[in-house]
Scaffold this motif. Structure first.
Motif, PDB file in Angstrom:
ATOM      1  N   GLY A 129       0.785  -1.223  -0.214  1.00 27.12           N
ATOM      2  CA  GLY A 129       0.113   0.024  -0.133  1.00 27.12           C
ATOM      3  C   GLY A 129       0.813   1.288   0.026  1.00 27.12           C
ATOM      4  N   SER A 130       0.348   2.483  -0.268  1.00 31.45           N
ATOM      5  CA  SER A 130       0.862   3.785  -0.472  1.00 31.45           C
ATOM      6  C   SER A 130       1.871   3.980   0.791  1.00 31.45           C
ATOM      7  CB  SER A 130      -0.107   4.640  -0.721  1.00 31.45           C
ATOM      8  OG  SER A 130       0.730   6.066  -0.909  1.00 31.45           O
ATOM      9  N   ARG A 131       1.148   4.145   1.861  1.00 33.68           N
ATOM     10  CA  ARG A 131       1.837   4.650   3.167  1.00 33.68           C
ATOM     11  C   ARG A 131       3.159   3.457   3.450  1.00 33.68           C
ATOM     12  NH1 ARG A 131      -0.178   7.471   7.442  1.00 33.68           N
ATOM     13  NH2 ARG A 131      -0.917   9.123   6.336  1.00 33.68           N
ATOM     14  N   GLU A 132       2.958   2.351   3.345  1.00 29.01           N
ATOM     15  CA  GLU A 132       3.972   1.347   3.645  1.00 29.01           C
ATOM     16  C   GLU A 132       5.127   1.498   2.836  1.00 29.01           C
ATOM     17  OE1 GLU A 132       6.382  -1.412   5.693  1.00 29.01           O
ATOM     18  OE2 GLU A 132       4.501  -0.484   6.517  1.00 29.01           O
ATOM     19  N   ILE A 144      10.676   3.085   1.527  1.00 31.56           N
ATOM     20  CA  ILE A 144      11.560   3.797   0.676  1.00 31.56           C
ATOM     21  C   ILE A 144      12.082   4.890   1.488  1.00 31.56           C
ATOM     22  CG2 ILE A 144      11.495   5.664  -1.301  1.00 31.56           C
ATOM     23  CD1 ILE A 144       9.296   4.032  -2.733  1.00 31.56           C
ATOM     24  N   ALA A 145      11.654   5.678   2.503  1.00 29.85           N
ATOM     25  CA  ALA A 145      12.120   6.447   3.113  1.00 29.85           C
ATOM     26  C   ALA A 145      13.265   6.088   3.959  1.00 29.85           C
ATOM     27  CB  ALA A 145      11.319   7.337   3.903  1.00 29.85           C
ATOM     28  N   GLU A 146      12.879   4.894   4.666  1.00 27.93           N
ATOM     29  CA  GLU A 146      13.825   4.317   5.557  1.00 27.93           C
ATOM     30  C   GLU A 146      15.207   3.933   4.906  1.00 27.93           C
ATOM     31  OE1 GLU A 146      14.812   0.851   5.943  1.00 27.93           O
ATOM     32  OE2 GLU A 146      16.130   1.249   7.606  1.00 27.93           O
ATOM     33  N   ARG A 147      15.069   3.259   3.679  1.00 26.64           N
ATOM     34  CA  ARG A 147      15.923   2.796   2.965  1.00 26.64           C
ATOM     35  C   ARG A 147      16.937   4.025   2.432  1.00 26.64           C
ATOM     36  NH1 ARG A 147      20.236   1.860   1.635  1.00 26.64           N
ATOM     37  NH2 ARG A 147      21.228   0.251   0.408  1.00 26.64           N
ATOM     38  N   LEU A 172       4.029   4.329  -6.829  1.00 31.42           N
ATOM     39  CA  LEU A 172       3.198   5.059  -6.236  1.00 31.42           C
ATOM     40  C   LEU A 172       1.641   5.128  -6.968  1.00 31.42           C
ATOM     41  CD1 LEU A 172       5.084   8.411  -5.071  1.00 31.42           C
ATOM     42  CD2 LEU A 172       4.153   6.630  -3.805  1.00 31.42           C
ATOM     43  N   ARG A 173       1.911   5.214  -8.404  1.00 30.28           N
ATOM     44  CA  ARG A 173       0.818   5.112  -9.207  1.00 30.28           C
ATOM     45  C   ARG A 173       0.093   3.733  -9.227  1.00 30.28           C
ATOM     46  NH1 ARG A 173       2.139   5.745 -15.472  1.00 30.28           N
ATOM     47  NH2 ARG A 173       3.466   3.862 -14.923  1.00 30.28           N
ATOM     48  N   ARG A 174       0.788   2.641  -9.090  1.00 26.15           N
ATOM     49  CA  ARG A 174       0.239   1.148  -8.564  1.00 26.15           C
ATOM     50  C   ARG A 174      -0.256   1.224  -7.414  1.00 26.15           C
ATOM     51  NH1 ARG A 174       4.984  -0.180 -11.202  1.00 26.15           N
ATOM     52  NH2 ARG A 174       5.912  -0.906  -9.211  1.00 26.15           N
ATOM     53  N   ALA A 175       0.213   1.883  -6.444  1.00 24.78           N
ATOM     54  CA  ALA A 175      -0.385   1.759  -4.932  1.00 24.78           C
ATOM     55  C   ALA A 175      -1.702   2.400  -4.672  1.00 24.78           C
ATOM     56  CB  ALA A 175       0.793   2.183  -4.054  1.00 24.78           C
ATOM     57  N   VAL A 176      -1.952   3.487  -5.629  1.00 24.00           N
ATOM     58  CA  VAL A 176      -3.296   4.240  -5.647  1.00 24.00           C
ATOM     59  C   VAL A 176      -4.324   3.089  -5.798  1.00 24.00           C
ATOM     60  CG1 VAL A 176      -4.682   5.798  -6.993  1.00 24.00           C
ATOM     61  CG2 VAL A 176      -2.418   6.230  -6.417  1.00 24.00           C
ATOM     62  N   HIS A 177      -3.998   1.948  -6.295  1.00 28.35           N
ATOM     63  CA  HIS A 177      -5.292   1.099  -6.734  1.00 28.35           C
ATOM     64  C   HIS A 177      -4.974  -0.051  -5.703  1.00 28.35           C
ATOM     65  CE1 HIS A 177      -6.040   3.402 -10.200  1.00 28.35           C
ATOM     66  NE2 HIS A 177      -4.769   3.692 -10.639  1.00 28.35           N
ATOM     67  N   ARG A 178      -4.426  -0.092  -4.847  1.00 28.98           N
ATOM     68  CA  ARG A 178      -4.470  -0.976  -3.824  1.00 28.98           C
ATOM     69  C   ARG A 178      -5.118  -0.668  -2.598  1.00 28.98           C
ATOM     70  NH1 ARG A 178       1.158  -1.326  -4.929  1.00 28.98           N
ATOM     71  NH2 ARG A 178       1.630  -2.966  -6.644  1.00 28.98           N
ATOM     72  N   ALA A 179      -5.803  -1.967  -2.013  1.00 25.05           N
ATOM     73  CA  ALA A 179      -6.372  -1.361  -0.677  1.00 25.05           C
ATOM     74  C   ALA A 179      -5.149  -1.408   0.231  1.00 25.05           C
ATOM     75  CB  ALA A 179      -7.238  -2.822  -0.245  1.00 25.05           C
ATOM     76  N   PRO A 180      -5.332  -0.546   1.071  1.00 25.60           N
ATOM     77  CA  PRO A 180      -4.235  -0.210   2.150  1.00 25.60           C
ATOM     78  C   PRO A 180      -3.937  -1.366   3.195  1.00 25.60           C
ATOM     79  CG  PRO A 180      -6.107   0.826   2.421  1.00 25.60           C
ATOM     80  CD  PRO A 180      -6.384   0.305   1.456  1.00 25.60           C
ATOM     81  N   ALA A 181      -3.179  -2.401   2.928  1.00 24.10           N
ATOM     82  CA  ALA A 181      -2.994  -3.413   3.710  1.00 24.10           C
ATOM     83  C   ALA A 181      -2.150  -2.876   4.947  1.00 24.10           C
ATOM     84  CB  ALA A 181      -2.069  -4.510   3.014  1.00 24.10           C
ATOM     85  N   ASP A 182      -1.690  -1.715   4.924  1.00 19.96           N
ATOM     86  CA  ASP A 182      -0.967  -1.327   6.231  1.00 19.96           C
ATOM     87  C   ASP A 182      -1.599  -0.113   7.027  1.00 19.96           C
ATOM     88  OD1 ASP A 182      -0.941   0.687   4.034  1.00 19.96           O
ATOM     89  OD2 ASP A 182       1.270   1.317   4.465  1.00 19.96           O
TER      90      ASP A 182
END
Length: 195
Positions: free
Chosen positions: A23-26, A31-34, A169-179
């Motif tokens: 999901g987008s937030r995870e 990414i930020a952590e790495r 990020l574009r792909r994550a827009v269409h995912r349900a947020p698992a996080d």
């Protein structure tokens, strides 16, 4: 200064994170952590952006106070300043430092004078994540006075990551947020926005 090997490993690792089904937030947290292992930062904000309006739609951050976040939003949309996310999204160079954007005179930036002191920062590195000429996100990394300014190499790493991160990020827009944590659920972007 980071080595070319460390830079390549970071880009490779982030490209691998971008291929995960997150999901987008995870996705943004990982990414930020790495990224901040290579490009040290005292705080950051990493937002999704609506590609039609170039408005920030969600934010994942570390080290920012609510007052600083409000001041940053005010600066982003209502104050004439350099290195805005929308300008980076339209630029051939989607990343840059506040120091370089002000010609070495960061005091000339309203954001430097009004926002960065709220988080004890002196340096800023920004990037917009663009693929197919559409911006899907943006990040700002902040460094305190004890750190040197971000380098051209840091800027280059973010430029190289612009398209793969934007595509993820574009792909994550269409995912349900698992996080999603308990509380307000993350809502995928719809075909319209009310501002």
């Amino acid at each position: 200064m980071s080595s070319p090997v460390a830079q390549r490993e970071t880009v490779r690792d982030i490209e691998a994170i971008c291929r995960l089904d997150l999901g987008s937030r995870e996705l943004r947290r990982r990414i930020a952590e790495r990224l901040t292992r290579l490009v040290p930062a005292d705080s950051y904000c990493f937002g999704t952006i609506d590609p039609a309006t170039l408005l920030i739609t969600d934010d994942v951050s570390a080290g920012l106070t609510p007052a600083a976040a409000a001041a940053a939003a005010h600066n982003e949309y209502l104050v004439d300043d350099v290195l805005k996310f929308a300008a980076l999204a339209r630029s051939e160079r989607p990343a840059g430092t506040l120091g370089a954007a002000t010609g070495g005179d960061p005091e000339s930036s309203h954001r430097y004078r009004a926002v960065l002191p709220m988080i004890d920062a002196r340096h800023e590195l920004r990037a917009s994540f663009v693929v197919d000429r559409r911006c899907w996100g943006a990040i700002a990394l902040f460094g305190g006075g004890g750190r040197p300014d971000f380098t051209p190499v840091d800027v280059d790493v973010l430029r190289r990551l612009s398209a793969p991160v934007a595509a993820a990020l574009r792909r994550a827009v269409h995912r349900a947020p698992a996080d999603a944590a308990p509380g307000p659920a993350e809502v995928p972007l719809a075909t319209a926005q009310l501002v």
